[in-house]
Design a protein around this motif. Structure first.
Motif, short mmCIF file in Angstrom:
data_model
loop_
_atom_site.label_atom_id
_atom_site.label_comp_id
_atom_site.label_asym_id
_atom_site.label_seq_id
_atom_site.Cartn_x
_atom_site.Cartn_y
_atom_site.Cartn_z
N VAL B 56 0.89 -1.16 0.16
CA VAL B 56 0.14 -0.13 0.12
C VAL B 56 0.89 1.19 0.27
N LEU B 57 0.64 2.19 -0.81
CA LEU B 57 1.37 3.55 -0.98
C LEU B 57 0.40 4.62 -0.31
N CYS B 58 0.83 5.15 0.79
CA CYS B 58 0.18 6.39 1.57
C CYS B 58 0.59 7.48 0.86
N ILE B 59 -0.28 8.25 0.04
CA ILE B 59 0.22 9.43 -0.74
C ILE B 59 0.08 10.87 0.08
N ASP B 60 -1.09 10.69 0.96
CA ASP B 60 -1.13 11.58 1.99
C ASP B 60 -1.99 10.89 3.22
N GLU B 61 -2.18 11.84 4.36
CA GLU B 61 -2.78 11.15 5.67
C GLU B 61 -4.03 10.40 5.13
N THR B 62 -4.89 10.96 4.06
CA THR B 62 -6.09 10.28 3.95
C THR B 62 -6.16 9.58 2.73
N THR B 63 -5.16 9.70 1.63
CA THR B 63 -5.11 9.10 0.37
C THR B 63 -4.14 7.66 0.34
N THR B 64 -4.54 6.31 -0.11
CA THR B 64 -3.79 5.43 -0.05
C THR B 64 -4.18 4.79 -1.60
N LEU B 65 -3.05 4.15 -1.99
CA LEU B 65 -3.17 3.44 -3.00
C LEU B 65 -2.85 1.89 -3.22
N SER B 66 -3.44 0.97 -3.53
CA SER B 66 -3.04 -0.44 -3.80
C SER B 66 -2.84 -0.88 -5.11
N GLU B 67 -2.59 -2.26 -5.03
CA GLU B 67 -2.30 -2.81 -6.38
C GLU B 67 -0.97 -2.33 -6.70
N SER B 68 0.10 -3.15 -6.88
CA SER B 68 1.63 -2.97 -6.98
C SER B 68 1.47 -2.16 -8.45
N ASP B 69 1.07 -2.65 -9.34
CA ASP B 69 1.17 -2.21 -10.76
C ASP B 69 0.53 -0.88 -10.97
N ALA B 70 -0.48 -0.54 -10.24
CA ALA B 70 -1.25 0.64 -10.35
C ALA B 70 -0.11 1.82 -9.61
N ILE B 71 0.48 1.40 -8.43
CA ILE B 71 1.26 2.29 -7.68
C ILE B 71 2.48 2.36 -8.85
N LEU B 72 2.82 1.48 -9.47
CA LEU B 72 4.06 1.73 -10.36
C LEU B 72 3.65 2.86 -11.53
N CYS B 73 2.72 2.76 -12.10
CA CYS B 73 2.12 3.50 -12.85
C CYS B 73 1.66 4.96 -12.22
N TYR B 74 1.40 5.25 -11.25
CA TYR B 74 1.17 6.18 -10.55
C TYR B 74 2.46 7.05 -10.18
N LEU B 75 3.47 6.37 -9.79
CA LEU B 75 4.72 6.90 -9.54
C LEU B 75 5.58 7.39 -10.72
N ALA B 76 5.46 6.48 -11.81
CA ALA B 76 6.10 6.68 -13.08
C ALA B 76 5.46 7.75 -13.95
N ASP B 77 4.43 8.13 -13.61
CA ASP B 77 3.62 9.30 -14.35
C ASP B 77 4.38 10.43 -14.76
N GLY B 78 4.53 10.63 -15.99
CA GLY B 78 5.20 12.05 -16.26
C GLY B 78 6.87 11.93 -16.08
N THR B 79 7.62 10.43 -15.91
CA THR B 79 9.01 10.38 -15.87
C THR B 79 9.21 9.36 -16.76
N PRO B 80 10.58 9.36 -17.22
CA PRO B 80 11.12 8.16 -17.90
C PRO B 80 10.66 6.89 -17.94
N LEU B 81 10.08 6.52 -16.64
CA LEU B 81 9.68 5.02 -16.53
C LEU B 81 8.39 4.90 -17.36
N MET B 82 7.64 5.98 -17.76
CA MET B 82 6.49 5.67 -18.54
C MET B 82 6.35 6.39 -19.88
N PRO B 83 6.33 5.84 -20.71
CA PRO B 83 6.44 6.38 -22.13
C PRO B 83 5.22 7.28 -22.37
#
Lengths: 202, 202
Positions: B56-83
């Motif tokens: 689980v990724l906690c983005i702020d005190e009330t916002t969590t994100l689960s599912e490893s590959d969804a977390i990867l896409c969130y983190l990679a958004d706008g970076t070289p890790l996502m085309p």
């Protein structure tokens, strides 16, 4: 341009693609795949998808895309079916990965065993049924206080989870104790351009 | 801002998130979850992820994100890790859904049975092993002529499939007949900022 879809009409994974194409008013030709007689295991099909699974979206003569939820994201890109917001897009994916890991392998497989294999005494069914209810419990908790899965609007996350949830009865599941899910199913059915999934005996 | 990750260090799904955070140089605090003693089934954990799974990724005190590959896409958004390209982004997702449906339920589960449950005679292992080799065959066919899974560059699709493929031996699998996969594993390991996954006995 016209998309070509290779799919099984009564498969929820394939229906997702048909529903998105219809609601986005995109032109497509549907190629029915005779999965029950081995058509996904031929060399010709493995050129479309080396993993041997439907659906496959043919984007042009040399470009194919597989995995139903990846196809949904491709089609929805830049449309109202996919949020612009970074967090909401990740939440759409969260529900899609939940669907493919924690929902489809139970609900869809239980339905396949009952409706396609016609084996109501299959020893896998108790575990598939228990897993289905675990997934439905998670959905109910979320939908009890929300209109749609993400951002209070209809997205491809709803299409992904509608596909097999709306035929849960064909998987031997009882939705009567899931009022949040049942109200959400009705909201999804009332979206503009909605088309029904062909029956398993169609 | 600092992310908080709730995960199991020796889990490939959790390692994906750690590897992306390290390579993107994002600040995070890791909270080790004692999954083997029921910590993912507590009410406190289900507030982080009602589906009861790490990471689980906690983005702020009330916002969590689960599912490893969804977390990867969130983190990679706008970076070289996502085309940026629409088709390539969909292809990244195609490989991620392949990973969660056709690879992880076999390779990761076989590894879990062998390394965590320590049950080499588990009756599920033959089917898990056969499914693992089917997934590896698909990867080998693709990687035999490519440097990376999508667009000839390192993306989160590579992170997603590296996680359990690089510990295939711990799942009882033999990669000797997969030269394309082995060369790709080395390319992934040589990426800037790469960190190794903690061992199962760490």
């Amino acid at each position: 341009m016209t998309y070509h879809v290779h799919g099984v009409s009564a498969s929820g994974n394939c229906y997702k693609v048909r529903l998105a194409l219809e609601q986005l008013k995109l032109p497509y030709v549907w190629h029915e795949v005779d999965m029950m007689h081995g058509a996904t295991r031929t060399d010709a099909f493995r050129k479309l998808n080396p993993n041997g699974k439907v659906p496959v979206l043919c984007i042009d003569e040399t470009t194919t895309l597989s995995e139903s939820d990846a196809i949904l994201c491709y089609l929805a890109d830049g449309t109202p079916l996919m949020p612009d917001d970074r967090l909401q897009r990740a939440q759409v994916l969260q529900w899609m990965f939940f669907e493919q890991y924690s929902h489809e392998p139970y609900v869809a497989v239980a339905r396949f065993i009952r409706q396609f294999l016609k084996q109501p005494d299959d020893p896998r069914l108790p575990e598939k049924t228990a897993g289905s209810y675990r997934a439905l419990d998670v959905m109910e908790q979320h939908l009890a206080t929300r209109s749609f899965l993400v951002g209070e609007r209809y997205t491809v996350a709803d299409i992904a989870l509608f596909a097999y949830t709306h035929v849960a009865d064909e998987a031997g599941l009882d939705l009567s104790r899931y009022p949040g899910i049942r109200a959400w199913l009705d909201r999804v059915r009332s979206q503009p351009g909605h088309v029904a999934m062909p029956g398993v005996h169609a």
